[in-house]
Design an enzyme around this catalytic site. Structure first.
Site, PDB file in Angstrom:
ATOM      1  N   PHE A  16     -12.962 -50.406  50.503  1.00  0.00           N
ATOM      2  CA  PHE A  16     -12.271 -50.447  51.785  1.00  0.00           C
ATOM      3  C   PHE A  16     -13.045 -51.369  52.724  1.00  0.00           C
ATOM      4  O   PHE A  16     -14.219 -51.159  52.999  1.00  0.00           O
ATOM      5  CB  PHE A  16     -12.107 -49.060  52.388  1.00  0.00           C
ATOM      6  CG  PHE A  16     -11.137 -49.086  53.523  1.00  0.00           C
ATOM      7  CD1 PHE A  16      -9.770 -49.116  53.275  1.00  0.00           C
ATOM      8  CD2 PHE A  16     -11.574 -49.138  54.832  1.00  0.00           C
ATOM      9  CE1 PHE A  16      -8.859 -49.192  54.318  1.00  0.00           C
ATOM     10  CE2 PHE A  16     -10.674 -49.213  55.879  1.00  0.00           C
ATOM     11  CZ  PHE A  16      -9.315 -49.242  55.621  1.00  0.00           C
TER      12      PHE A  16
ATOM     13  N   ASP B 153      -3.224 -55.286  49.012  1.00  0.00           N
ATOM     14  CA  ASP B 153      -3.779 -54.108  48.341  1.00  0.00           C
ATOM     15  C   ASP B 153      -2.768 -53.648  47.287  1.00  0.00           C
ATOM     16  O   ASP B 153      -2.749 -54.163  46.176  1.00  0.00           O
ATOM     17  CB  ASP B 153      -4.079 -53.049  49.409  1.00  0.00           C
ATOM     18  CG  ASP B 153      -4.825 -51.843  48.863  1.00  0.00           C
ATOM     19  OD1 ASP B 153      -5.144 -51.819  47.663  1.00  0.00           O
ATOM     20  OD2 ASP B 153      -5.097 -50.919  49.635  1.00  0.00           O
TER      21      ASP B 153
ATOM     22  N   ARG C  31     -11.665 -54.233  64.081  1.00  0.00           N
ATOM     23  CA  ARG C  31     -10.896 -55.473  63.872  1.00  0.00           C
ATOM     24  C   ARG C  31     -11.636 -56.698  64.400  1.00  0.00           C
ATOM     25  O   ARG C  31     -11.393 -57.818  63.963  1.00  0.00           O
ATOM     26  CB  ARG C  31      -9.536 -55.395  64.577  1.00  0.00           C
ATOM     27  CG  ARG C  31      -8.574 -54.365  63.998  1.00  0.00           C
ATOM     28  CD  ARG C  31      -7.171 -54.610  64.561  1.00  0.00           C
ATOM     29  NE  ARG C  31      -6.279 -53.491  64.345  1.00  0.00           N
ATOM     30  CZ  ARG C  31      -5.580 -53.284  63.217  1.00  0.00           C
ATOM     31  NH1 ARG C  31      -5.679 -54.133  62.216  1.00  0.00           N
ATOM     32  NH2 ARG C  31      -4.780 -52.241  63.113  1.00  0.00           N
TER      33      ARG C  31
ATOM     34  N   GLU D 295      -0.878 -62.645  55.699  1.00  0.00           N
ATOM     35  CA  GLU D 295      -1.299 -61.256  55.509  1.00  0.00           C
ATOM     36  C   GLU D 295      -2.829 -61.216  55.490  1.00  0.00           C
ATOM     37  O   GLU D 295      -3.473 -62.160  55.023  1.00  0.00           O
ATOM     38  CB  GLU D 295      -0.672 -60.812  54.182  1.00  0.00           C
ATOM     39  CG  GLU D 295      -0.972 -59.482  53.602  1.00  0.00           C
ATOM     40  CD  GLU D 295      -0.560 -58.277  54.382  1.00  0.00           C
ATOM     41  OE1 GLU D 295      -0.926 -58.208  55.564  1.00  0.00           O
ATOM     42  OE2 GLU D 295       0.050 -57.369  53.799  1.00  0.00           O
ATOM     43  N   ASP D 296      -3.421 -60.150  56.020  1.00  0.00           N
ATOM     44  CA  ASP D 296      -4.877 -60.055  55.982  1.00  0.00           C
ATOM     45  C   ASP D 296      -5.376 -59.788  54.570  1.00  0.00           C
ATOM     46  O   ASP D 296      -6.254 -60.459  54.069  1.00  0.00           O
ATOM     47  CB  ASP D 296      -5.379 -58.970  56.963  1.00  0.00           C
ATOM     48  CG  ASP D 296      -4.663 -57.629  56.799  1.00  0.00           C
ATOM     49  OD1 ASP D 296      -3.757 -57.501  55.948  1.00  0.00           O
ATOM     50  OD2 ASP D 296      -5.015 -56.685  57.535  1.00  0.00           O
TER      51      ASP D 296
END
Ligand code: IMP
Ligand code: MG
Length: 186
Positions: free
Chosen positions: A163, A113, A176, A109-110
């Protein structure tokens, strides 16, 4: 060290407030993670399962740092639209064709959150009888520590509660491709 003023040509008019993780920091940490993953799986089939789209850059670097045989596949679980707030509706857009049964599954997973995406996936993938099921996340905001069904076994960096974009992370599909992780200026 890259400064926000060095990267304007990548940003299409948006401004970077702060470069949070530099390319060299990421490179060094990903090599460490790859070594740790290699050590954690002394035997058995390892399937590295990347969560698209955000993990694609991290996954590409990570798998090349894991010194053992492995396979790669991908999943798409969409929880965010063009906005930056999780809706909690996790849509599984695509299932891996590869068999999971009896394999070590490392879900990549990046960023963690709210943890909703991962919780849903842990449930779905766990039902397919893998030999083991672990999470490797580049970034963890530690907002999900109490809600996650399983803590990530491998984490690159603790992330600030901002963010973030770059190194796979997007804002409405932009940014990205940045070779660093940054927070956007308002
Ligand atoms: P969660 O289900 O709320 O944990 O959200 C996980 C997904 O939301 C990640 O895989 C990212 O695609 C996206 N996401 C969460 N935080 C950020 C951020 O700071 N920047 C970009 N995408 C994010
Ligand atoms: Mg996203």
């Amino acid at each position: 060290m890259l400064q926000p003023s060095d990267v304007g040509h990548l940003m299409g008019g948006r401004k970077v407030a702060r470069i949070v993780f530099q390319p060299e920091d990421i490179r060094r940490r990903v090599v460490e993670l790859g070594a740790a993953v290699g050590e954690a799986y002394p035997d058995g089939d390892l399937l590295v399962l990347g969560l698209l789209k955000g993990s694609f850059v991290f996954l590409g670097d990570l798998v090349r740092s894991i010194p053992r045989p492995l396979q790669v596949d991908f999943l798409v679980a969409a929880s965010y639209g063009a906005g930056t707030v999780s809706t909690g509706n996790v849509r599984l857009v695509y299932d891996p064709e590869t068999r999971l049964e009896g394999k070590h599954i490392l879900l990549v997973e990046d960023i963690i959150d709210s943890g909703r995406t991962l919780n849903r996936l842990l449930q779905v993938l766990g039902e397919r009888n893998p030999r083991s099921l672990e999470i490797c996340a580049l970034l963890d905001k530690h907002l999900a520590d109490s809600v996650l069904a399983k803590r990530p076994r491998f984490v690159g960096f603790d992330a600030p509660h901002e963010f973030l974009v770059g190194y796979g992370l997007d804002h409405a599909e932009d940014f990205r491709h940045l070779p660093f992780v940054a927070s956007l200026a308002e």
